[in-house]
Design a protein around this motif. Sequence first.
Motif, short mmCIF file in Angstrom:
data_model
loop_
_atom_site.label_atom_id
_atom_site.label_comp_id
_atom_site.label_asym_id
_atom_site.label_seq_id
_atom_site.Cartn_x
_atom_site.Cartn_y
_atom_site.Cartn_z
N ARG A 125 0.72 -1.28 0.06
CA ARG A 125 -0.13 -0.05 -0.03
C ARG A 125 0.65 1.36 0.03
O ARG A 125 0.55 2.24 -0.63
CB ARG A 125 -0.89 -0.04 1.22
CG ARG A 125 -2.03 0.90 1.11
CD ARG A 125 -3.05 0.81 0.07
NE ARG A 125 -3.51 -0.42 0.14
CZ ARG A 125 -4.59 -0.95 0.75
NH1 ARG A 125 -5.42 0.13 1.24
NH2 ARG A 125 -5.38 -2.09 0.82
N TYR A 129 0.55 4.07 -3.00
CA TYR A 129 0.07 5.51 -2.81
C TYR A 129 1.04 6.64 -3.16
O TYR A 129 0.91 7.55 -3.54
CB TYR A 129 -0.20 5.64 -1.46
CG TYR A 129 -1.71 4.87 -1.05
CD1 TYR A 129 -2.30 4.30 -1.63
CD2 TYR A 129 -2.16 5.20 0.41
CE1 TYR A 129 -3.51 3.85 -1.59
CE2 TYR A 129 -3.43 4.56 0.52
CZ TYR A 129 -4.07 3.90 -0.47
OH TYR A 129 -5.32 3.25 -0.15
N ARG A 193 -6.40 7.51 -4.70
CA ARG A 193 -5.94 6.65 -3.66
C ARG A 193 -7.04 6.01 -3.22
O ARG A 193 -7.42 4.95 -3.15
CB ARG A 193 -5.10 7.38 -2.49
CG ARG A 193 -3.84 7.95 -2.58
CD ARG A 193 -3.01 8.17 -1.20
NE ARG A 193 -3.66 9.20 -0.42
CZ ARG A 193 -3.78 10.36 -0.72
NH1 ARG A 193 -2.71 10.98 -1.38
NH2 ARG A 193 -4.28 11.10 0.31
N LYS A 197 -8.19 2.00 -3.74
CA LYS A 197 -8.63 1.18 -2.79
C LYS A 197 -9.79 0.40 -3.14
O LYS A 197 -9.87 -0.69 -2.63
CB LYS A 197 -8.67 1.89 -1.45
CG LYS A 197 -9.03 1.19 -0.15
CD LYS A 197 -9.23 2.03 1.13
CE LYS A 197 -9.61 1.19 2.16
NZ LYS A 197 -9.75 2.37 3.39
#
Length: 232
Positions: A125, A129, A193, A197
């Motif tokens: 992650r 990002y 972002r 997700k």
Amino acid sequence: IYRRMALPVMADILSRGKICFVVGGTGLYIRALLGGLMDTPPSDPDLRATLRAECEALGPSRLHERLAHFDPVYARQIHPNDRVRIIRGLEIIALTGQSPALLMKRHRFGDRALRSLRLCLDVDRETLYDRINRRADAMVEKGLIQETRGLLDRGYPSDLKPMKAIGYRHMVRYLKGDWPLEEAVLKLKRDTRRYAKRQLTWLRSESDAVWIAPDETERALGKIRGFLNETP
């Protein structure tokens, strides 16, 4: 439309003895390509106009609450600001008397015309990002503001669906003076972002997805060889 256009191209590739790779696309596009889409009633112009007017007057979150009342399962899959999918969900309920979630469950994307191996890149992650943030900065540096201004100057209205896409809608708010540039870029990064997700959540719900780290080249090749050697 996507599936209808893609299948003949894929058939042509396969007819020449080649292997067809489909790269990218949202989770829904891939699911629709491999399993088809459920039959739903065509849009009702009057009903849609009414729902759009309500959305403008009350805000998408209020309509999202209404959708959650009738179909909590489907509503949980939709962001409260996703006007298009919220309105379509309410439209389906009004026209069919059934919940979109139930229709999707019955359909199960079962129109399987293709054998497929679904490989998903498993990026941690923090790295993902960071790449998203740097990509947003690069988009602005390479002319996103000028591109958006050019579209507006050519007469494309800001409420046009493509102009509400991530990137364009943020620059529209900047160009209209609603946000300073720094805020527009920060929200562009944030919304990208969030979108990533949601896509990860969608893909992880696919039972046949094989997750591969970017540096696991040999493992990926092994999965591909095994798939190609399987008897159809």
